[in-house]
Design a protein around this motif. Structure first.
Motif, PDB file in Angstrom:
ATOM      1  N   ARG A 439      10.087  26.120  80.945  1.00 48.93           N
ATOM      2  CA  ARG A 439       8.953  26.788  81.565  1.00 48.93           C
ATOM      3  C   ARG A 439       7.701  25.990  81.219  1.00 48.93           C
ATOM      4  NH1 ARG A 439       5.539  30.453  79.700  1.00 48.93           N
ATOM      5  NH2 ARG A 439       6.791  30.835  77.865  1.00 48.93           N
ATOM      6  N   MET A 440       7.082  25.425  82.218  1.00 50.60           N
ATOM      7  CA  MET A 440       5.985  24.492  82.000  1.00 50.60           C
ATOM      8  C   MET A 440       4.641  25.188  82.191  1.00 50.60           C
ATOM      9  SD  MET A 440       5.360  20.835  83.831  1.00 50.60           S
ATOM     10  CE  MET A 440       7.073  20.446  83.553  1.00 50.60           C
ATOM     11  N   ILE A 441       3.843  25.195  81.137  1.00 48.50           N
ATOM     12  CA  ILE A 441       2.504  25.769  81.200  1.00 48.50           C
ATOM     13  C   ILE A 441       1.556  24.717  81.756  1.00 48.50           C
ATOM     14  CG2 ILE A 441       0.618  26.785  79.866  1.00 48.50           C
ATOM     15  CD1 ILE A 441       2.717  27.673  77.825  1.00 48.50           C
ATOM     16  N   ILE A 442       0.879  25.015  82.868  1.00 49.66           N
ATOM     17  CA  ILE A 442       0.026  24.018  83.508  1.00 49.66           C
ATOM     18  C   ILE A 442      -1.452  24.261  83.245  1.00 49.66           C
ATOM     19  CG2 ILE A 442       1.699  23.487  85.282  1.00 49.66           C
ATOM     20  CD1 ILE A 442       0.169  25.255  87.193  1.00 49.66           C
ATOM     21  N   ASP A 443      -1.821  25.445  82.818  1.00 47.70           N
ATOM     22  CA  ASP A 443      -3.178  25.665  82.336  1.00 47.70           C
ATOM     23  C   ASP A 443      -3.123  26.841  81.367  1.00 47.70           C
ATOM     24  OD1 ASP A 443      -3.173  28.031  83.785  1.00 47.70           O
ATOM     25  OD2 ASP A 443      -4.314  27.186  85.460  1.00 47.70           O
ATOM     26  N   GLY A 444      -4.247  27.318  80.941  1.00 45.80           N
ATOM     27  CA  GLY A 444      -4.255  28.357  79.923  1.00 45.80           C
ATOM     28  C   GLY A 444      -3.699  29.688  80.374  1.00 45.80           C
ATOM     29  N   SER A 445      -3.597  29.921  81.693  1.00 49.66           N
ATOM     30  CA  SER A 445      -3.192  31.236  82.159  1.00 49.66           C
ATOM     31  C   SER A 445      -2.016  31.224  83.133  1.00 49.66           C
ATOM     32  CB  SER A 445      -4.385  31.923  82.851  1.00 49.66           C
ATOM     33  OG  SER A 445      -4.817  31.156  83.965  1.00 49.66           O
ATOM     34  N   SER A 446      -1.532  30.050  83.521  1.00 50.73           N
ATOM     35  CA  SER A 446      -0.453  29.965  84.505  1.00 50.73           C
ATOM     36  C   SER A 446       0.668  29.073  84.003  1.00 50.73           C
ATOM     37  CB  SER A 446      -0.984  29.428  85.839  1.00 50.73           C
ATOM     38  OG  SER A 446      -1.989  30.269  86.353  1.00 50.73           O
ATOM     39  N   ALA A 447       1.854  29.293  84.537  1.00 49.09           N
ATOM     40  CA  ALA A 447       3.015  28.498  84.157  1.00 49.09           C
ATOM     41  C   ALA A 447       3.975  28.405  85.327  1.00 49.09           C
ATOM     42  CB  ALA A 447       3.717  29.109  82.951  1.00 49.09           C
ATOM     43  N   ALA A 471       5.397  13.322  83.194  1.00 45.68           N
ATOM     44  CA  ALA A 471       4.865  14.241  84.205  1.00 45.68           C
ATOM     45  C   ALA A 471       3.480  13.792  84.637  1.00 45.68           C
ATOM     46  CB  ALA A 471       4.829  15.666  83.655  1.00 45.68           C
ATOM     47  N   GLN A 472       3.253  13.768  85.943  1.00 48.45           N
ATOM     48  CA  GLN A 472       1.980  13.336  86.521  1.00 48.45           C
ATOM     49  C   GLN A 472       1.456  14.429  87.442  1.00 48.45           C
ATOM     50  OE1 GLN A 472      -0.016  10.314  86.421  1.00 48.45           O
ATOM     51  NE2 GLN A 472      -1.363  11.679  87.552  1.00 48.45           N
ATOM     52  N   ASN A 473       0.167  14.794  87.305  1.00 50.56           N
ATOM     53  CA  ASN A 473      -0.461  15.758  88.193  1.00 50.56           C
ATOM     54  C   ASN A 473      -0.793  15.096  89.532  1.00 50.56           C
ATOM     55  OD1 ASN A 473      -0.453  17.731  86.166  1.00 50.56           O
ATOM     56  ND2 ASN A 473      -2.397  17.002  85.347  1.00 50.56           N
ATOM     57  N   MET A 483      -3.921  24.009  89.705  1.00 45.76           N
ATOM     58  CA  MET A 483      -2.493  24.135  90.014  1.00 45.76           C
ATOM     59  C   MET A 483      -1.968  22.888  90.704  1.00 45.76           C
ATOM     60  SD  MET A 483      -2.463  28.080  91.283  1.00 45.76           S
ATOM     61  CE  MET A 483      -4.014  27.851  92.157  1.00 45.76           C
ATOM     62  N   PRO A 484      -2.016  21.733  90.054  1.00 50.83           N
ATOM     63  CA  PRO A 484      -1.496  20.516  90.684  1.00 50.83           C
ATOM     64  C   PRO A 484       0.031  20.551  90.753  1.00 50.83           C
ATOM     65  CG  PRO A 484      -2.022  20.093  88.398  1.00 50.83           C
ATOM     66  CD  PRO A 484      -2.489  21.497  88.686  1.00 50.83           C
ATOM     67  N   HIS A 485       0.569  19.738  91.630  1.00 51.64           N
ATOM     68  CA  HIS A 485       2.018  19.536  91.635  1.00 51.64           C
ATOM     69  C   HIS A 485       2.398  18.722  90.400  1.00 51.64           C
ATOM     70  CE1 HIS A 485       2.675  21.038  95.735  1.00 51.64           C
ATOM     71  NE2 HIS A 485       1.515  20.454  96.035  1.00 51.64           N
ATOM     72  N   ILE A 486       3.474  19.110  89.724  1.00 53.37           N
ATOM     73  CA  ILE A 486       3.951  18.383  88.550  1.00 53.37           C
ATOM     74  C   ILE A 486       5.050  17.437  89.002  1.00 53.37           C
ATOM     75  CG2 ILE A 486       4.852  18.578  86.211  1.00 53.37           C
ATOM     76  CD1 ILE A 486       2.101  19.862  86.686  1.00 53.37           C
ATOM     77  N   MET A 487       4.711  16.169  89.121  1.00 53.79           N
ATOM     78  CA  MET A 487       5.634  15.152  89.618  1.00 53.79           C
ATOM     79  C   MET A 487       6.153  14.309  88.451  1.00 53.79           C
ATOM     80  SD  MET A 487       5.544  15.901  92.776  1.00 53.79           S
ATOM     81  CE  MET A 487       4.564  16.404  94.209  1.00 53.79           C
ATOM     82  N   LEU A 488       7.444  14.026  88.448  1.00 55.21           N
ATOM     83  CA  LEU A 488       8.067  13.271  87.372  1.00 55.21           C
ATOM     84  C   LEU A 488       8.313  11.833  87.820  1.00 55.21           C
ATOM     85  CD1 LEU A 488      10.656  15.912  86.079  1.00 55.21           C
ATOM     86  CD2 LEU A 488       8.235  15.618  85.479  1.00 55.21           C
ATOM     87  N   PHE A 489       7.881  10.881  86.997  1.00 56.06           N
ATOM     88  CA  PHE A 489       8.005   9.446  87.283  1.00 56.06           C
ATOM     89  C   PHE A 489       8.738   8.746  86.147  1.00 56.06           C
ATOM     90  CE2 PHE A 489       4.497  10.695  89.955  1.00 56.06           C
ATOM     91  CZ  PHE A 489       4.564   9.858  91.055  1.00 56.06           C
ATOM     92  N   ALA A 490       9.364   7.616  86.473  1.00 62.45           N
ATOM     93  CA  ALA A 490      10.087   6.819  85.473  1.00 62.45           C
ATOM     94  C   ALA A 490       9.111   6.041  84.604  1.00 62.45           C
ATOM     95  CB  ALA A 490      11.051   5.861  86.158  1.00 62.45           C
ATOM     96  N   ILE A 491       9.270   6.151  83.297  1.00 62.20           N
ATOM     97  CA  ILE A 491       8.437   5.402  82.362  1.00 62.20           C
ATOM     98  C   ILE A 491       8.848   3.935  82.318  1.00 62.20           C
ATOM     99  CG2 ILE A 491       7.865   5.119  79.911  1.00 62.20           C
ATOM    100  CD1 ILE A 491       8.100   8.107  79.584  1.00 62.20           C
TER     101      ILE A 491
END
Length: 506
Positions: A439-447, A471-473, A483-491
């Motif tokens: 469960r990913m918290i994206i700001d202080g009040s939303s997840a 994770a990249q916004n 509420m950005p999209h949480i996009m996953l990229f290869a390091i």
């Protein structure tokens, strides 16, 4: 250009097919003898290559190429030396010098592998000092002897006079493979000329030939960064299956049979739990699920391809740019201005190093088309991802093909909910206590809660110390920075079948 692209795809498809056969061989051995992942004592990688040859799937089988091999690019990395043979880059399984017979009857070298078995100077430079072959007890396990000017050594000497180009492949030890026998990867360095040779006393007191090769100018540079990253690129010895079954129940993966001549009988691939597509057609590419550990299937959830927002949120589509001819060279693109005046992706769709915390992509109201370089994550999953049961008895995600550094993997999807309204509590690392989802918290009040609704991203495990994703916004279909999209990229470059993990405490 079209021919070049087609040959590139042909090389990649051939290697992908090899990886699939190789993984199935490992799976069979594991099922028959309880060999754990990582054991290569059965030479499964060589068996896979021979099976591929029987199917006439090797490239350039009837020719020996001088110079560049179509579809192979400088910087390409290979997990096993046999892959060099399969695509025609270097046709020798063990010998470091590959050569052909010329029209005058003399032998000429066409490729060499500098892997460290001989006393080669493989430091990063445009000059390579290469030791001749023969008389090395490290290779033949015999007493050291003087090298002779014959076979590959003579071919290199003749190539100095003929000035023909020679392909150089560098073998590098993987920093993560310890003292295992197969602990090298191979990276193609480009074309060289032999410019000099001489004799000297080697480390065992015997005469050896030394050849000086100089890199031909005008080729792309193999940078120090690529060489460093290559040391981290190594195929993990794990099981994987192609998307082959047509139903959604446990089936035998019997599409591939192995003729074991040593035992004179036919074997079948092992039983496995296998699902065709956990997305049920919601993704462009099927997301298969495989379990060779036990009989369990993935935990139940509703697969979604878009975020689920709270009804109280009103997201507005942002105004778009006017770049009808694309945004790359536009000086007035409003989307690029938001990104500081530049596109955050290269022409291959990989995110650039040093990108900002928030990336703006072109949106639904922009006049550029879907081929715009500033549209990447919104186009969906590109790589053939697979959910699998790990040795830790949890579900994870991997790709059946290699993933270049900076590539987009997937979005982390779920229900956007108030922090006080989530269904579970997170641990210190951001993972749920039962490890079934994050469960990913994206700001202080939303997840983002992926317990009941999510996509393949919910199976990507957290790694505090050794993640290969980050994770990249990203914003593109709305402009609410909360509420950005949480996009996953290869390091980094990720080899086929390596588990994808992310440090979600971003």
């Amino acid at each position: 250009m079209v021919g070049k692209v087609n040959m590139r795809k042909k090389v990649m498809n051939t290697l992908n097919l090899y990886h699939e056969i190789f993984a199935k061989l490992l799976s069979e051995k594991e099922a028959q003898s309880n060999v754990k992942h990582g054991s290569l004592s059965d030479k499964s990688y060589m068996k896979a290559a021979m099976l591929l040859k029987q199917q006439q799937k090797w490239l350039h089988m009837d020719e020996r190429i001088i110079g560049p091999v179509p579809g192979v690019e400088i910087g390409d990395k290979f997990n096993y030396r046999v892959e060099l043979v399969i695509i025609g880059l270097h046709r020798q399984f063990s010998s470091g010098i590959d050569y052909i017979k010329g029209s005058n009857g003399a032998n000429f070298a066409i490729s060499i592998v500098a892997s460290g078995l001989y006393d080669n100077d493989t430091s990063f430079s445009n000059v390579l000092i290469y030791s001749g072959q023969g008389g090395n007890p490290k290779v033949a396990h015999k007493k050291p002897t003087d090298q002779r000017l014959e076979k590959g050594n003579l071919a290199l000497r003749n190539s100095m006079d003929a000035k023909n180009p020679i392909r150089v492949i560098r073998g590098l030890k993987s920093i993560h493979m310890g003292d295992e026998k197969n602990n090298s990867i191979y990276i193609y360095d480009g074309l060289y000329h032999v410019v000099d040779f001489w004799q000297k006393r080697g480390e065992f007191g015997k005469v050896v030939f030394r050849f000086k090769l100089r890199r031909i100018k005008g080729q792309p540079e193999l940078t120090r960064l690529k060489m460093k990253n290559a040391k981290e690129f190594k195929l993990k010895d794990c099981v994987h299956f192609n998307v082959i079954s047509q139903g959604k129940e446990k089936k035998a993966c019997e599409d591939f049979r192995i003729n074991d001549r040593t035992q004179g009988r036919e074997k079948k691939a092992s039983e496995c739990f296998h699902l065709d597509d956990i997305s049920q057609g919601k993704e462009k590419n099927p997301i298969s699920a495989v379990n060779t550990i036990d009989d369990d299937g993935p935990p139940w959830f509703n697969y979604i391809s878009n975020m689920i927002y709270l009804e109280s949120y009103r997201l507005l589509v942002p105004s778009g740019c006017d770049c009808t001819n694309g945004c790359l060279f536009s000086k007035n693109c409003s989307c690029l201005i938001k990104n500081g005046g530049e596109i955050s992706y290269n022409q291959e769709g990989c995110i650039l190093e040093g990108s900002k915390n928030l990336v703006y992509e072109c949106g639904p109201l922009c006049k550029c088309n879907s081929s715009c370089y500033n549209r990447v994550t919104q186009l969906g999953i590109r790589f053939p991802l697979e959910v699998f049961k790990t040795n830790k008895n949890e579900w994870g995600v991997r790709s059946r093909v290699g993933i270049p550094s900076g590539s987009f993997i997937c979005e982390y999807l779920g229900e956007l909910s108030n922090e006080n309204g989530t269904r579970d509590t997170t641990s210190q690392c951001g993972c749920s206590k039962d490890r079934k989802y994050i469960r990913m918290i994206i700001d202080g009040s939303s997840a983002i809660d992926a317990s009941l609704y999510g996509n393949v991203g919910r199976f990507i495990n957290h790694s505090c110390f050794w993640p290969n994703l980050y994770a990249q916004n990203v914003l593109y279909d709305h402009d609410d920075k909360r509420m950005p999209h949480i996009m996953l990229f290869a390091i980094k470059d990720i080899p086929p079948l390596e588990e994808l993990t992310c440090n979600f405490m971003f």
